[in-house]
Scaffold this active site. Structure first.
Site, PDB file in Angstrom:
ATOM      1  N   ASP A 339       0.980  -1.183   0.104  1.00  0.00           N
ATOM      2  CA  ASP A 339       0.016   0.138   0.026  1.00  0.00           C
ATOM      3  C   ASP A 339       0.999   1.334   0.079  1.00  0.00           C
ATOM      4  O   ASP A 339       1.994   0.912   0.504  1.00  0.00           O
ATOM      5  CB  ASP A 339      -0.965  -0.050   1.239  1.00  0.00           C
ATOM      6  CG  ASP A 339      -1.778   1.313   1.505  1.00  0.00           C
ATOM      7  OD1 ASP A 339      -2.432   1.490   0.520  1.00  0.00           O
ATOM      8  OD2 ASP A 339      -1.395   2.121   2.361  1.00  0.00           O
TER       9      ASP A 339
HETATM   10  P1  ADP Z   1      -3.836   4.986  -0.191  1.00  0.00           P
HETATM   11  O1  ADP Z   1      -4.168   4.116  -0.906  1.00  0.00           O
HETATM   12  O2  ADP Z   1      -2.740   5.984  -0.758  1.00  0.00           O
HETATM   13  O3  ADP Z   1      -3.556   4.707   1.403  1.00  0.00           O
HETATM   14  P2  ADP Z   1      -6.499   5.961   0.323  1.00  0.00           P
HETATM   15  O4  ADP Z   1      -7.174   5.101  -0.356  1.00  0.00           O
HETATM   16  O5  ADP Z   1      -6.693   6.273   2.123  1.00  0.00           O
HETATM   17  O6  ADP Z   1      -5.371   6.365   0.008  1.00  0.00           O
HETATM   18  O7  ADP Z   1      -7.301   7.412  -0.032  1.00  0.00           O
HETATM   19  C1  ADP Z   1      -7.320   7.516  -1.609  1.00  0.00           C
HETATM   20  C2  ADP Z   1      -7.491   8.923  -1.667  1.00  0.00           C
HETATM   21  O8  ADP Z   1      -8.676   9.355  -1.171  1.00  0.00           O
HETATM   22  C3  ADP Z   1      -6.695  10.322  -1.175  1.00  0.00           C
HETATM   23  O9  ADP Z   1      -5.580  10.322  -1.948  1.00  0.00           O
HETATM   24  C4  ADP Z   1      -7.433  11.404  -1.204  1.00  0.00           C
HETATM   25  O10 ADP Z   1      -7.562  11.890  -2.498  1.00  0.00           O
HETATM   26  C5  ADP Z   1      -8.948  10.871  -0.932  1.00  0.00           C
HETATM   27  N1  ADP Z   1      -9.033  10.740   0.426  1.00  0.00           N
HETATM   28  C6  ADP Z   1      -9.431   9.909   1.282  1.00  0.00           C
HETATM   29  N2  ADP Z   1      -9.678  10.401   2.642  1.00  0.00           N
HETATM   30  C7  ADP Z   1      -9.770  11.634   2.486  1.00  0.00           C
HETATM   31  C8  ADP Z   1     -10.121  12.562   3.475  1.00  0.00           C
HETATM   32  N3  ADP Z   1     -10.160  12.595   4.790  1.00  0.00           N
HETATM   33  N4  ADP Z   1      -9.976  13.800   3.038  1.00  0.00           N
HETATM   34  C9  ADP Z   1      -9.376  14.065   1.858  1.00  0.00           C
HETATM   35  N5  ADP Z   1      -9.395  12.932   0.988  1.00  0.00           N
HETATM   36  C10 ADP Z   1      -9.329  12.201   1.257  1.00  0.00           C
HETATM   37 MG    MG Z   2      -3.570   3.621   3.090  1.00  0.00          MG
END
Ligand code: ADP
Ligand code: MG
Length: 646
Positions: A339
């Site tokens: 991840d």
């Molecule tokens: P990763 O797979 O990199 O761990 P996430 O799945 O947690 O990322 O989040 C994916 C995307 O969703 C983030 O890059 C962001 O654009 C958006 N996102 C998720 N949670 C939030 C939040 N609380 N505030 C703003 N954007 C969010």
């Molecule tokens: Mg993550």
């Protein structure tokens, strides 16, 4: 094997490794070996070097019954229940030796077999003791503050909520939160990493870790048996007791195998005398050797003893492997999926740019920080921090909703507001914001939009820091022929930029949590077993879907420790390379052991059929010797050479 003989709160008993309530080495067993050894020795002397062979035979019979008591008893019960076990093979061989006037060999067979069994138990016990030694790092007593004074009491008597005093050089007695003082704490007992970690008020400290130079007051948060170290020991002990596919195979195998061997031995008694004119007694003797050599004990322990050695070594290095099958699977996997946020990057994001459209910048931050005040995402944390720094207060939010992997929404002062990625702004045509968005994204930043249902009011660009060692770890994995894949919910450009800098082979961006699961499934279809490394909380579904889920930096999170197949206690990505090296070494030692066991057995069987080896030699080399060799080889896994402790 998990003993609960002691008081219910003894963590060693719960982990099945208690030496006080259930000793590992049985003195009686040792006495039996000494006495039957002496009987055997004097029996052999009398039979071969004195004119009293009958007296010698009696001594040998005594040695056989004494050292072989358990085997003979097991064989007896197996036979009356019409089951065939290894004990049956050995007992027939020993009885046959006595009946054909080879009493020394009969006694030796049982004696050496008992020693081989003892070695097996010792090897198993050694691993358990090695795990228990982690618990020994946690002190038995704690100094707690009571009635204004300071008293020393057993850790079992300390209640949750009491304050423990930890002086310089002391070991932290129980898990808790620092309420006063500051110090560096050596957490090697749990993380395997002895570089001290700074701890201050509000930080969590763990039983068994060592306070180096400062004074700490710790509010106890967990009873003794629930401390992180007690759980680690319990989980490892449980993993050691689990069966891996290889072992299950051997077990199933020996059920049909034992009767087959007896049949072949019977043929060996009948056929050669009739077909080749070999004397009947000679043929009988060779058949006995076959029985002994067919005993698959060394083969049966070759796998578990190696697995246990691997699991134990890993635990001492802060990597908790919860099942032998996980260890095996990591050693065989050709793909490792990571991840991005929080795993390959630190997850400690920083708001770099704030761009506003038609409103003041402070308004953009105010809206964003208000919505993010309810989210636990690393982005939310960064946004709140930035608003705090600029002295912008959060406003009330109604109808709050978190859209996992996309963003957050709610109503502020009656206005529907959103913060998140472009997916949430689908219907809003890219206007003025698109250019700024593209520019910031091309700088490799994570960009989130803030706005209402109908308009974008601003952008926030955040940057994350790639973890130290991430690049080296990926390079190390590549050199082992492992393909690395990165999954992220972040946008394509950021994903690609991070993947390129780290050297990841394959990157999939813009994934929702459920799409990460689908992606893992596709990777399994394409490449076979997949190991997935994530933070264990946000990535739980994908971790669960992968063949092996590895949770990183789980020291403070019981959820992650519980949920993953393998837990890396510390937030150190290099441990993934360590884990792979250890698993590959374990798998290769298992192969060596199984191969050696089969080759030696077949070799001795061939010599037996040709009449070139005696019964006692067959046991000495083919059973006891082989068992010893297999154990020694397995213990090699625990030695640092070849597996650098990261
Ligand atoms: P990763 O797979 O990199 O761990 P996430 O799945 O947690 O990322 O989040 C994916 C995307 O969703 C983030 O890059 C962001 O654009 C958006 N996102 C998720 N949670 C939030 C939040 N609380 N505030 C703003 N954007 C969010
Ligand atoms: Mg993550």
């Amino acid at each position: 094997m998990t003993g609960h003989d002691g008081p219910p709160s003894c963590p060693r008993c719960l982990a099945g490794v208690c030496e006080v309530h259930r000793p590992v080495v049985d003195r009686r067993e040792v006495a039996v070996f000494v006495v039957s050894g002496l009987l055997l020795f004097s029996g052999v002397l009398l039979v071969y070097f004195t004119p009293y062979p009958l007296a010698g035979t009696a001594l040998l019979l005594a040695a056989a019954v004494l050292s072989g008591y358990e085997v003979l008893r097991d064989a007896f019960f197996a036979i009356i229940h019409l089951r065939f076990s290894i004990a049956v093979l050995i007992s027939i061989a020993a009885a046959g030796a006595f009946l054909t006037a080879n009493p020394a060999e009969g006694a030796t067979v049982l004696y050496l077999y008992a020693i081989a069994e003892f070695l097996e138990e010792y090897a198993a016990g050694r691993a358990e003791r090695s795990i228990a030694s982690l618990l020994d790092l946690a002190p038995q007593t704690a100094r707690v503050r009571r009635d204004g004074g300071e008293v020393t009491v057993g850790v079992g008597e300390v209640a949750v909520g009491e304050t423990a005093i930890v002086r310089p050089g002391d070991t932290v007695p129980l898990d808790g939160i620092v309420t006063n003082g500051a110090s560096s704490v050596d957490q090697a007992a749990i993380t395997g990493e002895s570089v001290p970690v700074a701890k201050g008020v509000g930080d969590a400290v763990y039983a068994g870790t060592r306070n180096t130079d400062g004074y700490l007051e710790v509010r106890v948060t967990k009873p003794e048996e629930e401390s992180t170290i007690a759980r680690v020991v319990a989980l490892v002990a449980e993993a050691q007791a689990h069966t891996s596919p290889t072992e299950a195979f051997i077990e199933r195998f020996s059920r049909y195998y034992t009767p087959a061997v007896i049949l072949v031995a019977a043929l060996l008694v009948v056929v050669p005398p009739l077909a080749f004119g070999i004397p009947f007694l000679e043929a009988f003797y060779r058949a006995l050797i076959l029985l002994v050599i067919a005993c698959p004990c060394a083969l049966a322990i070759s796998t578990p003893v190696s697995m246990v050695s691997g699991i134990t070594t890993a635990a001492h290095n802060g990597v908790l492997i919860k099942g032998r099958d996980s260890l095996e699977a990591v050693g065989l996997a050709r793909v490792i999926v990571f991840d991005k946020t929080g795993t390959l990057t630190t997850g400690r994001l920083e708001v770099e740019d704030v761009v506003a459209f038609g409103v003041p910048e402070a308004e953009v931050l105010a809206v964003a920080a208000s919505l993010e005040s309810r989210s636990g995402h690393p982005i939310a944390e960064a946004v709140r921090r930035r608003a705090d720094e600029e002295g912008i207060p959060a406003r009330d939010v109604e109808e709050f909703a978190s859209l996992t992997g996309r963003g957050v929404r709610g109503r502020i002062d009656g206005v529907a507001s959103v913060v998140g990625n472009t997916g949430l702004f689908m219907e809003i045509p890219g206007g003025a914001w698109q250019a700024a968005y593209d520019r910031l994204e091309s700088e490799g930043k994570t960009v989130v939009l803030a706005g209402t249902d109908s308009a974008v009011i601003g952008l926030l660009a955040l940057s994350d820091v790639i973890r130290e060692n991430a690049k080296e770890t990926v390079a190390d994995l590549r050199s082992r022929g492992i393909r690395t894949v990165m999954l992220t919910g972040d946008n394509e450009r950021v994903g690609e930029a991070v993947a390129r800098r780290i050297g990841i082979d394959e990157c999939h961006a813009g994934l929702l949590p459920e799409e990460k699961v689908t992606m893992v499934e596709q990777l399994i279809d394409r490449y076979g077993p997949v190991v997935m490394v994530g933070d264990g909380v946000n990535d739980a579904p994908a971790l669960a879907r992968a063949d092996v889920g590895v949770a990183m930096g789980a020291i403070g999170s019981d959820v992650a420790i519980e949920a993953a197949d393998i837990v890396v206690m510390e937030d150190d990505i290099a441990k993934v390379a360590y884990l792979v090296a250890l698993s590959e070494k374990t798998v290769s030692v298992v192969r060596q052991n199984v191969t050696a066991a089969i080759v030696v057995k077949l070799g001795i069987a061939a010599l037996a059929v040709l009449g070139l080896i005696s019964l006692w030699m067959a046991v000495a080399f083919g059973d006891m010797g082989l068992t010893l060799a297999v154990i020694v080889n397995a213990l090699r896994i625990g030695r640092p050479a070849g597996v650098p402790p990261s």
